[in-house]
Structures are given as C-alpha cells and as structure tokens.
Design a protein around this motif. Structure first.
Motif, PDB file in Angstrom:
ATOM      1  N   TYR A   1       0.836  -1.222  -0.005  1.00 14.65           N
ATOM      2  CA  TYR A   1      -0.015  -0.032   0.034  1.00 14.65           C
ATOM      3  C   TYR A   1       0.869   1.243   0.018  1.00 14.65           C
ATOM      4  N   GLY A   2       0.804   2.130  -0.725  1.00 13.95           N
ATOM      5  CA  GLY A   2       1.420   3.439  -1.038  1.00 13.95           C
ATOM      6  C   GLY A   2       2.584   3.023  -1.898  1.00 13.95           C
ATOM      7  N   HIS A   3       2.787   2.147  -2.506  1.00 11.40           N
ATOM      8  CA  HIS A   3       4.043   1.729  -3.294  1.00 11.40           C
ATOM      9  C   HIS A   3       3.616   1.207  -4.767  1.00 11.40           C
TER      10      HIS A   3
ATOM     11  N   VAL B   1       5.186   8.086  -0.782  1.00 12.17           N
ATOM     12  CA  VAL B   1       4.203   7.007  -0.382  1.00 12.17           C
ATOM     13  C   VAL B   1       3.156   7.676  -0.038  1.00 12.17           C
ATOM     14  N   ALA B   2       3.014   8.876   0.671  1.00  9.28           N
ATOM     15  CA  ALA B   2       1.971   9.710   1.235  1.00  9.28           C
ATOM     16  C   ALA B   2       0.967  10.165   0.195  1.00  9.28           C
ATOM     17  N   VAL B   3       1.777  10.558  -0.960  1.00  2.00           N
ATOM     18  CA  VAL B   3       0.720  11.025  -2.194  1.00  2.00           C
ATOM     19  C   VAL B   3       0.046   9.864  -2.752  1.00  2.00           C
ATOM     20  N   ASP B   4       0.948   8.749  -2.560  1.00  2.00           N
ATOM     21  CA  ASP B   4       0.196   7.451  -3.427  1.00  2.00           C
ATOM     22  C   ASP B   4      -0.999   6.976  -2.374  1.00  2.00           C
TER      23      ASP B   4
ATOM     24  N   LEU C   1      -3.852  -4.105  -6.808  1.00  2.00           N
ATOM     25  CA  LEU C   1      -3.801  -2.583  -5.993  1.00  2.00           C
ATOM     26  C   LEU C   1      -4.331  -2.734  -4.620  1.00  2.00           C
ATOM     27  N   PRO C   2      -3.822  -2.607  -3.643  1.00  2.00           N
ATOM     28  CA  PRO C   2      -4.349  -2.600  -2.383  1.00  2.00           C
ATOM     29  C   PRO C   2      -4.877  -1.181  -2.121  1.00  2.00           C
ATOM     30  N   LEU C   3      -6.411  -1.273  -1.588  1.00  2.00           N
ATOM     31  CA  LEU C   3      -7.053  -0.094  -1.356  1.00  2.00           C
ATOM     32  C   LEU C   3      -7.417  -0.085   0.076  1.00  2.00           C
TER      33      LEU C   3
END
Length: 402
Positions: A281-283, A303-306, A366-368
């Motif tokens: 997640y975030g990557h 990562v925060a923007v992702d 894709l993890p959400l």
C-alpha cells in the motif's frame, strides 16, 4: 539446509549409468532456513554497551568494516570511531554519499572494493552498516553479492530505517531511472534499533518515516492510526523522544506496533512469492512519482501522495467514507506530509500503473483501504477512474490551499 535430489530418468536396469542408457535429468530441491533478529537497544554507541560486538569475546582481537553515510559521519563519526577504538577493534570506516540520488551500483561497488582492500573474513567478520534506509539497501546489496553472501549487521539511524528499510530482507538500488530495479533478498544477521538516533533528525525526515507507519495503520492497525491521530504532530516535533504527560509513551507504542505489523506481513512471505501484499500500500504509484521528483521528494513523502490518491479511489468506490478520508488527510497534515504533488497527473500515473502491473505478474493487485485499518485488493482500476481520482485529489488540495 535441507535438500532432496531426484533422478527422473534411469538406465534400463534401474541404476545409474553402467554402460546402458545414461541418466539425463536430475531435479534438485534445497530449503534454507532464514533466521535473523530485530532488537530494540538503547544508547548503542555508549562505550559500555557491547550489543554491536556481542559476538566478540572480551579481549579477543576483532576486525570490522563499518559503513556509514555522510550525514551519520558528520553527526556520529567521532563517537563511532571512539567506540571501536575503546573496544580494541581493528576497523575501517567507509563513508558513502547520502541520499536517494546516490543509491546505485556505483555505491555498491564502493563497498565491494572496501571489502577487498580490508580483507574481510566473510565467515567471522560481519559488515556493520550504520545509517538511513538508502545505506541499508546499498550495504545489503553488497553483502549479498560479495562472495555469494557475507554477514552484516544493520543499525538504522532514521525512522524509515527503524520501521521499514531495517526490518525486512529485501535490498535494492536504483538503475536507469527505475527505483530499486537491481537487488536481492538477503537478511542481516541482526538489526539493532536505537530510537535515540532520531533526536538528530529534522522534522521532515521524521515525517518521512511516519508515512511508512501511517501505511501500516491504514491497512491493518486502527489502534495505530488513533495513536497517530492523537499524538502524531507532537511525536514529529519531539522526534519520538519524550513520553507524554502522565508517563505514557505513545512513541514507543507507535514504533513497536509499526515494526510488529511490518514483520507480521513480511515473515510468512519474505521472498514475495505471494504478490498480494498489504505492505505494498502506498507503493503502486509512488516509485515513479519519487524517481521523477528526485531530489525534491523523500521516499515517505511520495508514499503519502500515493496513499492520498488511493484513499480518494477508495472513497469513490464507497470503501472509505468522506469523514474517514478527511481524518486520513488531517493526520497526514499533522505528520508534515502533503497529500498532493504536481506530478500526480494521468500523464505519469497511467504509465506508473502499467509498470506496477508488469511488476505484479500481469495483475494490478492494488491494495485499497477499507475504512481505517483494513484493505482489499482490486484488479479493475481503469485509466478513466484513475484520471478522475487524480483530478479529485487536485481539487481537494487546491480547495484546502484556497
């Protein structure tokens, strides 16, 4: 090490070659157990603390190659030299350039050159790496490559090193504009975590590490999210050093929960045979954003923007409520993290998604986030949906700015 050798074709009499038909096919299976230790320590550079040298008997001659980054050398170089001199260790201190822009094979080969020049005994003289996540990756790559495996000890000095880069087995360096394109899986013998190193970090680098902690909170630890929500801004300003009023120590709990959550996910899947990993997640988009923004963005900032983008995608799918999204973005702000960057546009995000699909064996995986503290994997994100989410994220950002 366990192994099994199977012969799948034999000579006519059932034995090996004895003048009849030769054996032409062997199947080899070998299983190697991986054991490594991650341990919290205090005041590692105190002359009375032998944790770094616990494998060396008192009074016994020892030799060590010590690798640090330039920032660590500036801040702690004198103490590091004094430590090894006090314990009578013959050592060579190699100082590498700091920062993601220098995370490449040239640095790995610098370590290899130092190993040769110092004449390391690969069985008995572990490399000691003291520095941030970039240094951990460089030294880990070199250790895994040199003589097909040389033991090493990690001492991360940044928050992102403590909770992320310093606890797994994956190493990697950048190549040809791609993040971590070259690397391996090679565990350090042990990782020693000393939170006192964080006292010399600036707030931005604390926020950089807090982004990886927020990742764990959003996909698997609601209690960790609440801790960040309640204490995140103070933890950042105090560099996770001071206990809260009343004697509680949320900093210790935050770090402990982040490390435990990360290891809980990594341990059963160290070699990433299973590609659906919540720690991804975030990557999904951040590697491309980060590499295009160098040296402007730190890893955790990308990562925060992702995470902000995928939170908006989750909101549009009904997985996250608007109130939960506001709470998540509010925590990011408290941690000193931006939820948007000018590179967060379809022009970059669409190719980033395609690259992620290639990396994840042809599927998005894709993890959400689902609410706060859980996650789901999806494989059906469309380019139109991604474009709408990017526009919504920009609208949220500029609406807040105005």
């Amino acid at each position: 090490m366990q192994s099994d050798l199977q012969v799948t074709e034999r000579s006519s009499d059932g034995g090996l070659f004895t003048g009849g038909n030769p054996v032409t096919h062997w199947s080899v299976r070998a299983y190697k157990q991986v054991d490594y230790e991650v341990r919290v320590e205090e005041n590692l550079l105190s002359l009375g603390n032998r944790a770094i040298l616990e494998d060396v008997a008192e009074g016994k001659h020892a030799r060590r190659l010590v690798v640090v980054d330039s920032v660590v050398d500036e801040l702690y170089g004198t103490r590091i030299r004094a430590y090894f001199e006090h314990h009578g260790v013959e050592y060579k201190l190699l100082v590498l350039a700091d920062g993601e822009s220098h995370k490449d094979m040239r640095q790995v080969l610098e370590v290899v050159k130092a190993l040769d020049e110092f004449g390391v005994d690969r069985r008995r003289e572990p490399i000691i790496a003291i520095g941030g996540g970039v240094l951990m990756d460089i030294v880990g790559c070199a250790a895994g490559m040199y003589r097909r495996g040389t033991p090493w000890i990690r001492i991360p000095t940044t928050l992102i090193g403590l909770v992320d880069a310093g606890v797994g087995v994956k190493t990697g360096v950048n190549n040809d504009g791609h993040k971590n394109r070259i690397g391996s899986y090679f565990s350090a013998d042990r990782t020693l975590l000393d939170r006192s190193f964080l006292a010399t970090l600036d707030e931005r680098h604390i926020g950089n590490g807090l982004a990886e902690i927020l990742k764990i909170a959003l996909v698997k630890d609601r209690r960790l999210f609440v801790l960040l929500e309640q204490h995140g801004a103070r933890l950042r300003s105090e560099r996770l050093q001071a206990p809260a009023p009343g004697g509680a120590d949320p900093a210790a709990e935050v770090v402990e929960r982040a490390i435990h959550g990360m290891l809980e996910e990594l341990q059963p899947n160290l070699w990433e045979k299973v590609l659906e990993r919540v720690v991804d997640y975030g990557h999904s988009f951040s590697p491309v954003i980060e590499m295009h923004a160098l040296p402007e963005l730190l890893h955790g900032e990308a990562v925060a923007v992702d995470m902000a983008l995928t939170t908006v995608i989750a909101e549009q799918r009904g997985l996250v409520t608007s109130d939960e999204r506001r709470r998540i973005f509010s925590v990011m702000t408290g941690l000193g993290l931006s939820s948007w960057h000018e590179l967060c546009t379809p022009k970059l995000l669409v190719p980033a998604l395609r690259d992620t699909v290639r990396h994840r064996d042809g599927q998005q995986r894709l993890p959400l986030p689902v609410g706060i503290g859980s996650a789901v994997f999806v494989n059906d994100l469309t380019e139109d949906e991604l474009e709408r989410a990017a526009q919504s994220l920009a609208d949220l950002h500029w609406g807040d700015v105005r």
